[in-house]
Design an enzyme around this catalytic site. Structure first.
Site, PDB file in Angstrom:
ATOM      1  N   ASP A   1      25.553  35.740  36.243  1.00  0.00           N
ATOM      2  CA  ASP A   1      24.142  35.439  36.472  1.00  0.00           C
ATOM      3  C   ASP A   1      23.972  35.067  37.937  1.00  0.00           C
ATOM      4  O   ASP A   1      24.487  34.033  38.378  1.00  0.00           O
ATOM      5  CB  ASP A   1      23.725  34.268  35.559  1.00  0.00           C
ATOM      6  CG  ASP A   1      22.232  33.978  35.644  1.00  0.00           C
ATOM      7  OD1 ASP A   1      21.613  34.303  36.682  1.00  0.00           O
ATOM      8  OD2 ASP A   1      21.699  33.426  34.667  1.00  0.00           O
TER       9      ASP A   1
ATOM     10  N   THR B   1      12.383  51.978  33.787  1.00  0.00           N
ATOM     11  CA  THR B   1      13.006  50.677  34.058  1.00  0.00           C
ATOM     12  C   THR B   1      12.573  49.726  32.931  1.00  0.00           C
ATOM     13  O   THR B   1      11.695  50.073  32.137  1.00  0.00           O
ATOM     14  CB  THR B   1      12.513  50.065  35.389  1.00  0.00           C
ATOM     15  OG1 THR B   1      11.143  49.643  35.218  1.00  0.00           O
ATOM     16  CG2 THR B   1      12.587  51.026  36.545  1.00  0.00           C
TER      17      THR B   1
ATOM     18  N   TYR C   1       5.367  36.317  41.878  1.00  0.00           N
ATOM     19  CA  TYR C   1       6.188  37.524  42.069  1.00  0.00           C
ATOM     20  C   TYR C   1       5.928  38.081  43.473  1.00  0.00           C
ATOM     21  O   TYR C   1       6.869  38.411  44.207  1.00  0.00           O
ATOM     22  CB  TYR C   1       5.878  38.573  40.998  1.00  0.00           C
ATOM     23  CG  TYR C   1       6.677  39.854  41.198  1.00  0.00           C
ATOM     24  CD1 TYR C   1       8.068  39.852  41.075  1.00  0.00           C
ATOM     25  CD2 TYR C   1       6.047  41.047  41.551  1.00  0.00           C
ATOM     26  CE1 TYR C   1       8.805  41.022  41.293  1.00  0.00           C
ATOM     27  CE2 TYR C   1       6.770  42.215  41.763  1.00  0.00           C
ATOM     28  CZ  TYR C   1       8.155  42.192  41.632  1.00  0.00           C
ATOM     29  OH  TYR C   1       8.889  43.339  41.852  1.00  0.00           O
TER      30      TYR C   1
ATOM     31  N   VAL D   1       7.349  51.722  39.250  1.00  0.00           N
ATOM     32  CA  VAL D   1       8.521  52.572  38.963  1.00  0.00           C
ATOM     33  C   VAL D   1       8.763  52.564  37.457  1.00  0.00           C
ATOM     34  O   VAL D   1       8.999  51.496  36.863  1.00  0.00           O
ATOM     35  CB  VAL D   1       9.797  52.028  39.651  1.00  0.00           C
ATOM     36  CG1 VAL D   1      10.953  53.022  39.475  1.00  0.00           C
ATOM     37  CG2 VAL D   1       9.564  51.747  41.131  1.00  0.00           C
TER      38      VAL D   1
ATOM     39  N   PHE E   1      11.297  46.865  33.760  1.00  0.00           N
ATOM     40  CA  PHE E   1      10.489  45.920  34.544  1.00  0.00           C
ATOM     41  C   PHE E   1       9.266  45.396  33.776  1.00  0.00           C
ATOM     42  O   PHE E   1       9.058  44.181  33.665  1.00  0.00           O
ATOM     43  CB  PHE E   1      10.047  46.603  35.850  1.00  0.00           C
ATOM     44  CG  PHE E   1       9.231  45.729  36.749  1.00  0.00           C
ATOM     45  CD1 PHE E   1       9.837  44.858  37.642  1.00  0.00           C
ATOM     46  CD2 PHE E   1       7.839  45.762  36.713  1.00  0.00           C
ATOM     47  CE1 PHE E   1       9.079  44.032  38.472  1.00  0.00           C
ATOM     48  CE2 PHE E   1       7.074  44.950  37.535  1.00  0.00           C
ATOM     49  CZ  PHE E   1       7.706  44.082  38.417  1.00  0.00           C
TER      50      PHE E   1
ATOM     51  N   PRO F   1       9.163  49.782  46.729  1.00  0.00           N
ATOM     52  CA  PRO F   1       8.482  50.722  45.820  1.00  0.00           C
ATOM     53  C   PRO F   1       7.219  50.136  45.204  1.00  0.00           C
ATOM     54  O   PRO F   1       7.104  48.928  45.000  1.00  0.00           O
ATOM     55  CB  PRO F   1       9.519  50.958  44.705  1.00  0.00           C
ATOM     56  CG  PRO F   1      10.762  50.215  45.094  1.00  0.00           C
ATOM     57  CD  PRO F   1      10.338  49.165  46.083  1.00  0.00           C
TER      58      PRO F   1
END
Ligand code: NDP
Ligand code: 8X3
Length: 256
Positions: free
Chosen positions: A61, A190, A154, A187, A192, A184
């Site tokens: 981690d 993924t 974020y 995307v 995400f 990017p």
């Protein structure tokens, strides 16, 4: 010539996984990392046998500095020289206005996107300085170039990555080390969106009405950056799908 070694963080899925495949195909030896040990080991085996390269899976981690140190210190002689570090692991968690945000989400993003990237860099850059060569590529984001509603922490973490890419380059260029980033837009292929929306499959369907880039496209960009001659350093690539003009301008009239 001896094959080069690339270390890719966050190679259990998405951009990191596609990037690992791209470099394996090109004959690089790989160190791939992520928390999901089984996934990582299976993928390492698959890449090693298919592309006849050496692949070392390292499960840890990267929010935990002790785990990062232990993992990097465990590298045997044949893995000591890392030619390319790809700081890719990262995530968005939550999509709330600032006054309703969850502090544990904020900490998760700051610890992963920022502190994890710093820990990895701190462990590996000294070896590059000693070798007077190396290449560090950070996976930033359009969220590090502009902000959007509910993106707050974020976006802040990726603005910090953007700043760190520049700062790292200024500190390291005199040691012959290249530092650059890819930023990017959306995307797909993924995890995400699924991670951001806590595994909610319905909410994470954010690519149904336009074609974004996919993880393979970003892997190609990263490989392009890494495969330039030694005197060329691509500092920053901002890349979006054709139907996306900025974080807020997306042509959602259907997948074209
Ligand atoms: P994925 O969720 O598919 O991949 C994220 C990777 O990061 C996984 O391999 C995950 O592995 C790893 N990771 C997350 N947390 C940790 C941790 N604490 N320790 C170690 N590894 C960790 O998403 P993407 O491929 O999209 O994301 C890769 C990068 O690209 C991120 O930095 C993201 O911010 C950035 N990005 C993504 C965009 C997108 O739209 N998809 C756009 C712009 C940038 P595991 O869970 O096994 O630990
Ligand atoms: C991921 C792209 O627009 O969701 O970094 O922030 S976005």
């Amino acid at each position: 010539m001896k094959a080069k070694t690339v270390l890719i963080t966050g190679a259990t899925s998405g951009i990191g996984k596609a990037t690992a495949k791209k470099f394996a195909k090109a004959g690089y030896n790989l160190i791939i990392t992520g928390r999901r040990k089984e996934k990582l080991e299976q993928y390492a085996e698959k890449l090693a046998s298919k592309y006849v390269v050496k692949v070392l899976p390292l499960a840890f981690d990267l929010r935990k500095v002790s785990e990062v140190k232990k993992a990097i210190k465990s590298l045997g002689k044949s893995w000591v020289k890392i030619d390319i570090l790809i700081n890719n692991a990262g995530l968005a968690k939550g999509f709330d206005p600032i006054h309703e945000g969850h502090i544990e989400d904020w900490e998760l993003m700051i610890d992963t996107n920022l502190k994890g990237l710093l820990y990895m860099t701190r462990m590996i850059a000294p070896k590059m300085v000693k070798a007077k060569s190396g290449h560090i590529i950070n996976v930033a984001s359009t969220a590090g170039k502009e902000v959007y509603p509910n993106g707050n922490v974020y976006c802040a973490s990726k603005h910090a990555v953007d700043a760190l890419t520049k700062a790292m380059r200024i500190d390291l260029y005199k040691h012959g080390i290249r530092v650059g980033q890819v930023a990017p837009g959306h995307v797909e292929s993924t995890e995400f969106a699924l991670v951001r929306f806590d595994g909610d499959r319905e909410r994470s369907k954010i690519y149904d009405d336009f074609v974004p880039t996919n993880s393979k496209d970003i892997a190609n960009v990263i490989y392009f950056m890494a495969s330039q001659p030694a005197h060329v350093n691509i500092q920053d690539i901002l890349v979006m799908g054709t139907q996306q003009a900025s974080s807020l301008f997306i042509n959602r009239s259907g997948r074209k």
